[in-house]
Design a protein around this motif. Structure first.
Motif, PDB file in Angstrom:
ATOM      1  N   LYS A 414       0.824  -1.214   0.000  1.00  0.00           N
ATOM      2  CA  LYS A 414       0.000   0.000   0.000  1.00  0.00           C
ATOM      3  C   LYS A 414       0.855   1.260   0.000  1.00  0.00           C
ATOM      4  N   GLY A 415       2.007   1.187   0.629  1.00  0.00           N
ATOM      5  CA  GLY A 415       2.886   2.344   0.631  1.00  0.00           C
ATOM      6  C   GLY A 415       3.386   2.707  -0.751  1.00  0.00           C
ATOM      7  N   ALA A 416       3.485   1.703  -1.635  1.00  0.00           N
ATOM      8  CA  ALA A 416       3.939   1.977  -2.993  1.00  0.00           C
ATOM      9  C   ALA A 416       2.893   2.727  -3.800  1.00  0.00           C
ATOM     10  N   VAL A 417       1.633   2.642  -3.375  1.00  0.00           N
ATOM     11  CA  VAL A 417       0.552   3.303  -4.110  1.00  0.00           C
ATOM     12  C   VAL A 417       0.437   4.777  -3.714  1.00  0.00           C
ATOM     13  N   LEU A 418       0.932   5.143  -2.531  1.00  0.00           N
ATOM     14  CA  LEU A 418       0.749   6.508  -2.034  1.00  0.00           C
ATOM     15  C   LEU A 418       1.343   7.537  -2.978  1.00  0.00           C
ATOM     16  N   GLU A 419       2.595   7.347  -3.395  1.00  0.00           N
ATOM     17  CA  GLU A 419       3.244   8.319  -4.268  1.00  0.00           C
ATOM     18  C   GLU A 419       2.573   8.386  -5.620  1.00  0.00           C
ATOM     19  N   ALA A 420       2.169   7.239  -6.147  1.00  0.00           N
ATOM     20  CA  ALA A 420       1.551   7.222  -7.476  1.00  0.00           C
ATOM     21  C   ALA A 420       0.209   7.940  -7.483  1.00  0.00           C
ATOM     22  N   MET A 421      -0.541   7.880  -6.389  1.00  0.00           N
ATOM     23  CA  MET A 421      -1.865   8.481  -6.363  1.00  0.00           C
ATOM     24  C   MET A 421      -1.811   9.998  -6.242  1.00  0.00           C
ATOM     25  N   GLU A 422      -0.804  10.549  -5.592  1.00  0.00           N
ATOM     26  CA  GLU A 422      -0.754  11.994  -5.393  1.00  0.00           C
ATOM     27  C   GLU A 422       0.258  12.666  -6.316  1.00  0.00           C
ATOM     28  N   GLN A 423       1.504  12.195  -6.332  1.00  0.00           N
ATOM     29  CA  GLN A 423       2.521  12.817  -7.171  1.00  0.00           C
ATOM     30  C   GLN A 423       2.461  12.343  -8.620  1.00  0.00           C
ATOM     31  N   GLN A 424       1.678  11.308  -8.888  1.00  0.00           N
ATOM     32  CA  GLN A 424       1.513  10.784 -10.245  1.00  0.00           C
ATOM     33  C   GLN A 424       2.834  10.321 -10.834  1.00  0.00           C
ATOM     34  N   SER A 425       3.712   9.817 -10.000  1.00  0.00           N
ATOM     35  CA  SER A 425       4.992   9.279 -10.449  1.00  0.00           C
ATOM     36  C   SER A 425       5.436   8.221  -9.457  1.00  0.00           C
ATOM     37  N   ILE A 426       6.400   7.429  -9.877  1.00  0.00           N
ATOM     38  CA  ILE A 426       6.927   6.359  -9.029  1.00  0.00           C
ATOM     39  C   ILE A 426       8.438   6.481  -9.023  1.00  0.00           C
ATOM     40  N   SER A 427       9.017   6.606  -7.839  1.00  0.00           N
ATOM     41  CA  SER A 427      10.466   6.694  -7.696  1.00  0.00           C
ATOM     42  C   SER A 427      11.042   5.291  -7.527  1.00  0.00           C
ATOM     43  N   ILE A 428      12.042   4.993  -8.330  1.00  0.00           N
ATOM     44  CA  ILE A 428      12.630   3.657  -8.349  1.00  0.00           C
ATOM     45  C   ILE A 428      14.086   3.757  -7.917  1.00  0.00           C
ATOM     46  N   ALA A 429      14.500   2.884  -7.006  1.00  0.00           N
ATOM     47  CA  ALA A 429      15.900   2.750  -6.616  1.00  0.00           C
ATOM     48  C   ALA A 429      16.152   1.258  -6.408  1.00  0.00           C
ATOM     49  N   LYS A 430      16.395   0.567  -7.502  1.00  0.00           N
ATOM     50  CA  LYS A 430      16.557  -0.886  -7.464  1.00  0.00           C
ATOM     51  C   LYS A 430      17.742  -1.287  -8.340  1.00  0.00           C
ATOM     52  N   ALA A 431      18.559  -2.199  -7.838  1.00  0.00           N
ATOM     53  CA  ALA A 431      19.646  -2.797  -8.609  1.00  0.00           C
ATOM     54  C   ALA A 431      20.531  -1.734  -9.258  1.00  0.00           C
ATOM     55  N   GLY A 432      20.778  -0.642  -8.533  1.00  0.00           N
ATOM     56  CA  GLY A 432      21.613   0.420  -9.066  1.00  0.00           C
ATOM     57  C   GLY A 432      20.923   1.341 -10.047  1.00  0.00           C
TER      58      GLY A 432
END
Length: 631
Positions: A414-432
């Motif tokens: 559910k925490g992953a949905v919070l940014e997408a619902m308001e900022q309309q973007s998804i921040s990724i920091a995976k595998a460099g």
């Protein structure tokens, strides 16, 4: 290559050069004066080529793997002819736009190999941009001649070692010993990138079908033309690719698309006939616009009886408001979100499926088993390097993401949905990989309450969702299925095929879909002082009451009211937000506030289509304005 083939190629290049110089003279001049660091690419209209030379267009269509390089050569010669220096003649890509005769409803098969085709879909994965050698220079150990060997795209860019001398000259050389020449002028490199495009999930796929995907090769100016989650239409040549097989092993042959054009693949274009029909419809309902509105709303999920407010809310969320640019590059979203909380059997899933079918770009998923990577993006290892696979929210960028069984989504997800619902973007920091992906979509979610719904408790208790998550939903409609003999009789008559109480006919599916697409693209309503006073006064009253469900009375409440009023103005085919749009937004919000409502309690599940929509609206407007102390 025989002498006849050489003559044919010379004639083909000459015909292509004549076409470019006749039809694209001004574009060629613009390429010459383009900045040095800007890739030179000319977009060629296939329709114009078809009108200029039918035989040349057909040859390019049927045998594009051989004729497209000739097109590049013709473009380079045309630029060199106009320029005083040879440096200006360097061209990366000659882009061919999409043409209806080239489109494929599904991923092409091996029968289309070597042909020019167009594939539409969603970018699922983007690889890193690299440099690829297009040729290598070799020197013969016997005759000393030099010749170039081109890279084979069908072998993943492998430059095969020569087996015989190809040095130009009259004498035949039988040497088999060659050495690569370290010469900067003999080695040519081009920007190269590989992406993965998947069929649209909400497109022509049947029930139980798994969407297919295809790798797409981008070269030159097309590199970085698309990112994960983009909806694209790619035109290119279909090629077969394979790697060197081991002894006793089975060769692995796959299909790939070598792109020559990448365009944004939006929804369907609404024709002029539709626009005229929409205008005529509203002119007929000029005296009673609410009756016209209810005729449109009646086309939403027609298999569900009644539920007037739920259908209206669903349509407004799909239409959405107008996004605004804030300070410091911030974006205030125009996409709305809605949560349906209801007992089993209240048509929640039916609304989600109808909304997914109505929106050209939609993703339908369930909360059971959904992971954070599945909703946002996943880091996968492919060919020794890490790449990002777009999740449901990224795939739905520019459309709608429908999540059923939202209450079963794990707390970490559910925490992953919070940014997408308001900022309309998804921040990724995976595998460099550190980046941000766009997720400008509306979220329609449905869930069952945690146990029997308790009116004395807040939404946080009944849904077991956190306050920050609930505040991001513009509308939260509670559908309670309490026993009511009169209502149960009407629903039974509707299900058994009897004549329902609401006998009016709503719009058909195709007409409604075209209308939603048109008003979203064509109308950008602006607020008026009167509508702003209504929304501001209602927001102030809700803040002063300080209800138990305080998660609904934040500043996001006012933003939600603005979005709903703008969406209703679009629905009413207007470019101004009037008082009736603001009043309708307040009425819908009243169904969300529960214990904090100013109007009498509203049960969305029992809301019926009124017999006289205009008179009922006038009565509600008068009552609401009196409560708000506005004239």
């Amino acid at each position: 290559m025989s002498s006849s083939d050489v003559l044919d190629n010379v004639a083909t290049v000459g015909a292509m050069q004549l076409f470019l110089e006749c039809c694209y003279a001004s574009e060629l001049q613009a390429l010459l004066h383009a900045p040095i660091d800007e890739p030179k690419a000319l977009r060629v209209d296939f329709g114009r080529l078809l009108e200029f030379n039918v035989e040349l267009a057909n040859a390019l269509l049927d045998n594009s793997d051989e004729n497209l390089p000739l097109f590049h050569t013709a473009l380079s010669r045309s630029l060199e002819k106009l320029s005083s220096t040879k440096e200006a003649a360097q061209v990366l890509v000659a882009q061919l736009p999409n043409h209806p005769g080239l489109r494929r409803a599904k991923m092409p098969r091996t029968g289309d190999a070597g042909r020019l085709v167009t594939v539409t879909g969603t970018v699922m994965r983007t690889g890193a941009a690299k440099l690829m050698d297009t040729q290598r220079l070799y020197a013969c150990a016997k005759c000393g001649g030099r010749f170039a060997v081109a890279a084979d795209v069908e072998q993943f860019g492998l430059i095969p070692a020569p087996t015989r001398c190809r040095a130009p000259g009259d004498a035949f050389c039988s040497s088999t010993a060659f050495a690569a020449v370290d010469d900067a002028g003999g080695a040519r490199c081009v920007d190269w990138q590989e992406i993965k495009v998947q069929e649209h999930v909400g497109g022509t796929l049947g029930v139980g079908s798994v969407p297919r995907s295809m790798p797409v090769i981008l070269e030159g100016a097309l590199v970085d033309a698309a990112k994960s989650g983009d909806s694209v239409a790619v035109t290119g040549t279909l090629v077969r690719r394979w790697r060197a097989a081991a002894v006793g092993g089975r060769p692995d042959i796959s299909l790939a698309l070598r792109a020559c054009s990448v365009c944004a693949g939006g929804g369907g274009v609404v024709g002029g006939d539709h626009r005229q029909a929409f205008g005529a419809f509203w002119r007929e309902h000029a005296r009673a616009p609410m009756a016209g509105r209810d005729a449109i709303v009646g086309g939403v999920c027609p298999q569900a009886h009644g539920l007037h407010l739920v259908k209206l809310a669903t349509l407004l969320v799909l239409i959405g408001g107008v996004a605004r640019a804030g300070g410091a590059g911030l974006r205030i979203r125009g996409e709305g979100h809605m949560l349906l909380v209801g007992d089993p059997g209240t048509a929640k899933s039916q609304f989600l499926r109808h909304a997914a079918a109505l929106e050209p770009r939609a993703v339908l998923t369930t909360g059971v088993g959904s992971t954070s990577a599945g909703l946002t993006a996943a880091a996968v290892r492919d060919g020794g390097e890490w790449q990002l696979d777009a999740g449901a929210l990224v795939q739905a960028d520019g459309g709608v993401c429908c999540i059923d069984e939202f209450g079963d989504v794990r707390e970490a997800e559910k925490g992953a949905v919070l940014e997408a619902m308001e900022q309309q973007s998804i921040s990724i920091a995976k595998a460099g990989i550190v980046c941000r992906l766009s997720a400008r979509c509306s979220v329609l979610a449905a869930m069952n309450p945690r146990g029997p719904y308790d009116d004395a408790s807040s939404l946080v208790v009944n849904t077991a969702l956190s306050s920050p998550l609930l505040s991001r939903f513009d509308l939260i409609l509670v559908l309670r299925d309490v026993p009511d003999p009169a209502w149960d009789a009407r629903v039974a008559d509707f299900i058994l095929g009897g004549k329902p109480v609401d006998a009016r006919r709503g719009w058909g599916f195709d007409r409604l879909q075209a209308y939603v697409a048109y008003v979203r693209a064509a109308l950008r309503p602006e607020s008026t002082p009167a509508s702003e006073r209504v929304l501001t006064r209602y927001y102030q009253l809700q803040r002063s009451r300080d209800p138990a469900g305080s998660s609904r009375t934040t500043i996001r409440l006012l933003e939600s009211l603005i979005r709903l009023a703008q969406a209703h103005a679009r629905l009413m085919f207007r470019d101004k937000v009037l008082v009736e749009d603001a009043v309708t937004a307040v009425i819908l919000m009243e169904a969300t506030m529960n214990s904090a409502s100013l109007l009498p309690s509203i049960n969305p599940l029992r809301s019926q289509f009124p017999d006289n929509p205009q008179e009922e609206y006038k009565a509600l407007e008068k009552s609401l304005l009196q409560i708000l102390k506005l004239n």
